[in-house]
Design an enzyme around this catalytic site. Structure first.
Site, PDB file in Angstrom:
ATOM      1  N   ASP A   8       0.854  -1.195   0.000  1.00  0.00           N
ATOM      2  CA  ASP A   8       0.000   0.000   0.000  1.00  0.00           C
ATOM      3  C   ASP A   8       0.888   1.243   0.000  1.00  0.00           C
ATOM      4  OD1 ASP A   8       0.827   0.371   2.629  1.00  0.00           O
ATOM      5  OD2 ASP A   8      -1.162   0.097   3.525  1.00  0.00           O
ATOM      6  N   CYS A  65       2.658  -3.525   4.059  1.00  0.00           N
ATOM      7  CA  CYS A  65       1.777  -2.412   4.426  1.00  0.00           C
ATOM      8  C   CYS A  65       2.373  -1.815   5.701  1.00  0.00           C
ATOM      9  CB  CYS A  65       0.319  -2.854   4.579  1.00  0.00           C
ATOM     10  SG  CYS A  65      -0.012  -3.976   5.950  1.00  0.00           S
ATOM     11  N   GLY A  70      -2.464  -6.263   7.686  1.00  0.00           N
ATOM     12  CA  GLY A  70      -3.603  -6.156   6.773  1.00  0.00           C
ATOM     13  C   GLY A  70      -3.334  -6.812   5.434  1.00  0.00           C
ATOM     14  N   HIS A 133       6.619 -31.803   8.605  1.00  0.00           N
ATOM     15  CA  HIS A 133       6.025 -30.487   8.352  1.00  0.00           C
ATOM     16  C   HIS A 133       5.067 -30.526   7.164  1.00  0.00           C
ATOM     17  CE1 HIS A 133       8.788 -29.033  11.297  1.00  0.00           C
ATOM     18  NE2 HIS A 133       9.831 -29.431  10.584  1.00  0.00           N
TER      19      HIS A 133
END
Ligand code: RB5
Length: 146
Positions: A8, A65, A70, A133
């Site tokens: 962003d 961001c 987010g 894993h």
């Protein structure tokens, strides 16, 4: 190997630093923006990074961001994506070795550029270990189908 990068407005400067850093290590970068300083919405760029990786356009993704939270949430809504927010190299390395993360996220307001380079390097240099894993990662991915 191709890396999709998205961010962003808070992450432009750090994205450009990390872009140059990974290109210097021989990776090809697909820059999905934003490159405009105006305030924008991180889900747009998180989804772009997630889709580029999930569709095979890129091998891995890096998302930035303010906190990394987010944009990683948005990445993780795309099927097949395992995005991890990392603020130090140990978690970044283990997120590859144990969790087979395919998107690295970090916060432009959390980590400085030198630490971000160390995180990125630790993540790129690590490889998934498979074994026990693999079963656990498979279990995580099964959740997407329910
Ligand atoms: C933008 O102000 C900020 O909310 C965003 O960059 C990010 O930190 C959200 O998780």
């Amino acid at each position: 190997m191709k890396i999709a990068m998205g961010n962003d407005h808070t992450g432009i400067e750090l994205k450009n630093i990390i872009k140059e850093f990974v290109e210097g290590k021989g990776y090809e970068v697909i820059d999905l923006g934003t490159n405009a300083p105006e305030s924008c919405d991180y889900p747009v760029y998180g989804e772009k990074v997630g889709r580029a990786v999930a569709d095979g356009e890129a091998d891995l993704g890096i998302a930035i961001c303010g906190t990394g939270v987010g944009i990683s949430l948005a990445c993780n809504k795309v099927k097949g994506i395992r995005a991890c927010v990392c603020s130090e190299p140990y978690t970044a390395k283990l997120s590859r070795q144990h969790n087979n993360s395919n998107v690295l996220a970090f916060g432009s307001r959390v980590v400085g550029s030198e630490l971000a380079k160390m995180i990125t390097e630790a993540w790129l240099d690590a490889a998934f270990e498979g074994g026990r894993h693999q079963r656990r990662v498979d279990m995580v991915m099964e959740i997407e189908k329910r």
